[in-house]
Scaffold this motif. Structure first.
Motif, mmCIF file in Angstrom:
data_model
loop_
_atom_site.group_PDB
_atom_site.id
_atom_site.type_symbol
_atom_site.label_atom_id
_atom_site.label_comp_id
_atom_site.label_asym_id
_atom_site.label_seq_id
_atom_site.Cartn_x
_atom_site.Cartn_y
_atom_site.Cartn_z
ATOM 1 N N GLY A 1 0.833 -1.198 0.000
ATOM 2 C CA GLY A 1 0.000 0.000 0.000
ATOM 3 C C GLY A 1 0.864 1.243 0.000
ATOM 4 O O GLY A 1 2.081 1.174 0.226
ATOM 5 N N ASP A 2 0.237 2.391 -0.256
ATOM 6 C CA ASP A 2 0.961 3.656 -0.175
ATOM 7 C C ASP A 2 0.339 4.524 0.918
ATOM 8 O O ASP A 2 -0.625 4.128 1.563
ATOM 9 C CB ASP A 2 0.991 4.373 -1.535
ATOM 10 N N ARG A 3 0.910 5.698 1.126
ATOM 11 C CA ARG A 3 0.450 6.506 2.252
ATOM 12 C C ARG A 3 -0.959 7.045 2.076
ATOM 13 O O ARG A 3 -1.578 7.488 3.038
ATOM 14 C CB ARG A 3 1.438 7.649 2.533
ATOM 15 N N TRP A 4 -1.503 6.999 0.879
ATOM 16 C CA TRP A 4 -2.889 7.372 0.668
ATOM 17 C C TRP A 4 -3.841 6.225 1.005
ATOM 18 O O TRP A 4 -5.054 6.414 0.992
ATOM 19 C CB TRP A 4 -3.113 7.806 -0.778
ATOM 20 N N GLY A 5 -3.305 5.033 1.218
ATOM 21 C CA GLY A 5 -4.140 3.887 1.573
ATOM 22 C C GLY A 5 -4.511 2.998 0.409
ATOM 23 O O GLY A 5 -5.267 2.037 0.592
ATOM 24 N N ASN A 6 -4.011 3.284 -0.789
ATOM 25 C CA ASN A 6 -4.278 2.405 -1.935
ATOM 26 C C ASN A 6 -3.654 1.037 -1.681
ATOM 27 O O ASN A 6 -2.513 0.947 -1.208
ATOM 28 C CB ASN A 6 -3.699 3.005 -3.215
ATOM 29 N N LEU A 7 -4.387 -0.033 -2.019
ATOM 30 C CA LEU A 7 -3.936 -1.379 -1.696
ATOM 31 C C LEU A 7 -3.912 -2.306 -2.906
ATOM 32 O O LEU A 7 -4.764 -2.210 -3.792
ATOM 33 C CB LEU A 7 -4.867 -2.017 -0.650
ATOM 34 N N VAL A 8 -2.936 -3.206 -2.903
ATOM 35 C CA VAL A 8 -2.925 -4.352 -3.805
ATOM 36 C C VAL A 8 -2.755 -5.595 -2.940
ATOM 37 O O VAL A 8 -2.228 -5.533 -1.825
ATOM 38 C CB VAL A 8 -1.796 -4.274 -4.857
ATOM 39 N N TYR A 9 -3.204 -6.741 -3.461
ATOM 40 C CA TYR A 9 -3.217 -7.986 -2.698
ATOM 41 C C TYR A 9 -2.357 -9.036 -3.378
ATOM 42 O O TYR A 9 -1.964 -8.888 -4.528
ATOM 43 C CB TYR A 9 -4.650 -8.515 -2.569
ATOM 44 N N ARG A 10 -2.114 -10.128 -2.650
ATOM 45 C CA ARG A 10 -1.342 -11.223 -3.224
ATOM 46 C C ARG A 10 -2.256 -12.409 -3.505
ATOM 47 O O ARG A 10 -2.738 -13.068 -2.590
ATOM 48 C CB ARG A 10 -0.223 -11.666 -2.280
ATOM 49 N N LYS A 11 -2.546 -12.649 -4.760
ATOM 50 C CA LYS A 11 -3.261 -13.831 -5.220
ATOM 51 C C LYS A 11 -4.534 -14.085 -4.400
ATOM 52 O O LYS A 11 -5.343 -13.213 -4.195
ATOM 53 C CB LYS A 11 -2.315 -15.029 -5.229
ATOM 54 N N ALA A 12 -4.694 -15.336 -3.909
ATOM 55 C CA ALA A 12 -5.932 -15.713 -3.214
ATOM 56 C C ALA A 12 -6.088 -15.041 -1.863
ATOM 57 O O ALA A 12 -7.168 -15.083 -1.267
ATOM 58 C CB ALA A 12 -6.005 -17.236 -3.040
#
Length: 237
Positions: free
Chosen positions: A167-178
């Protein structure tokens, strides 16, 4: 300057009140935010309603939270598996309330909360005991194009605890697979969303097309370390 990075788990979890509805991401053990659950145990809120795919595994994570006796009710799809002995014992003793929800309905009820949908009709559960409310009354049903449907309502959370990859300081998120599983819909369904991440990415370095949960849905993120395994690698889920 917007900065949603918390210095600690305790700081991120501050303000969760007794009686809160807590949405906890994870599917089985994949994507379970164990560090946030442990922090919630330390934080001390009680009389909680917990929403999760299942009802805990073994004696750690969600099961450890249930063992404290501070969860009044759990809403889930799979309350029993081979290592769900904590939930089993509490339920048989009448110490915890269960609302059983088919997995597709659970996901859609959470999605509906985030989308502002007041209620929806689903064929899942029609003609079964799942078409009954907890008090024994029948849920509203309707025949649409010759097929039976049950009226279901959104599940709103006071707080969502989820695990992301970065994530970044704005709170945007990416996930890992399942490990993504319920995280994105829970983030939209809660008043506050707290996420752990393994990596903090500089603002502007995340491809906008790859962001799964926009920062507008995230209140706090906390960086955690990966857990080393006995084989010398790292636990990713």
């Amino acid at each position: 300057m917007i900065n949603k990075i918390s210095a600690s788990i305790a700081e991120a979890l501050s303000g969760i009140q007794d009686g809160a509805t807590v949405l906890i991401g994870g599917f089985g053990t994949a994507g379970i935010p164990n560090e946030l659950i442990d922090g919630l145990i330390e934080q001390g809120a009680r009389d909680l309603t917990v929403v999760n795919n299942n009802a805990g595994n073994a004696d750690t994570g969600l099961a450890a939270l249930l063992k404290t006796g501070r969860v009044r009710k759990i809403i889930c799809s799979f309350p029993r598996q081979a290592d769900s002995w904590v939930f089993d014992e509490l339920y048989r003793a009448g110490k915890i309330e269960l609302e059983l929800v088919p997995q597709g309905n659970l996901a859609e009820r959470l999605r509906a909360a985030g989308a502002g949908v007041g209620a929806f009709f689903t064929p899942t559960g029609y003609g079964t005991e799942l078409a009954m409310n907890a008090d024994g009354s029948a849920k509203e049903t309707r025949i649409i194009d010759g097929k039976g449907y049950v009226l279901e309502y959104p599940i709103h959370g006071d707080v969502a605890l989820i695990k992301a990859e970065a994530g970044d300081r704005w709170g945007n998120l990416v996930y890992r697979k399942a490990a993504r599983n319920f995280g994105p819909v829970m983030a939209t369904a809660a008043k506050r969303t707290i996420a752990t991440v393994h990596e903090i990415i500089e603002l502007g370095q995340m491809d906008p097309e790859h962001i799964v949960t926009p920062g507008i849905f995230v209140s706090k993120i906390v960086k955690i370390e990966r857990v080393a395994t006995q084989a010398g690698g790292f636990k990713q889920a």
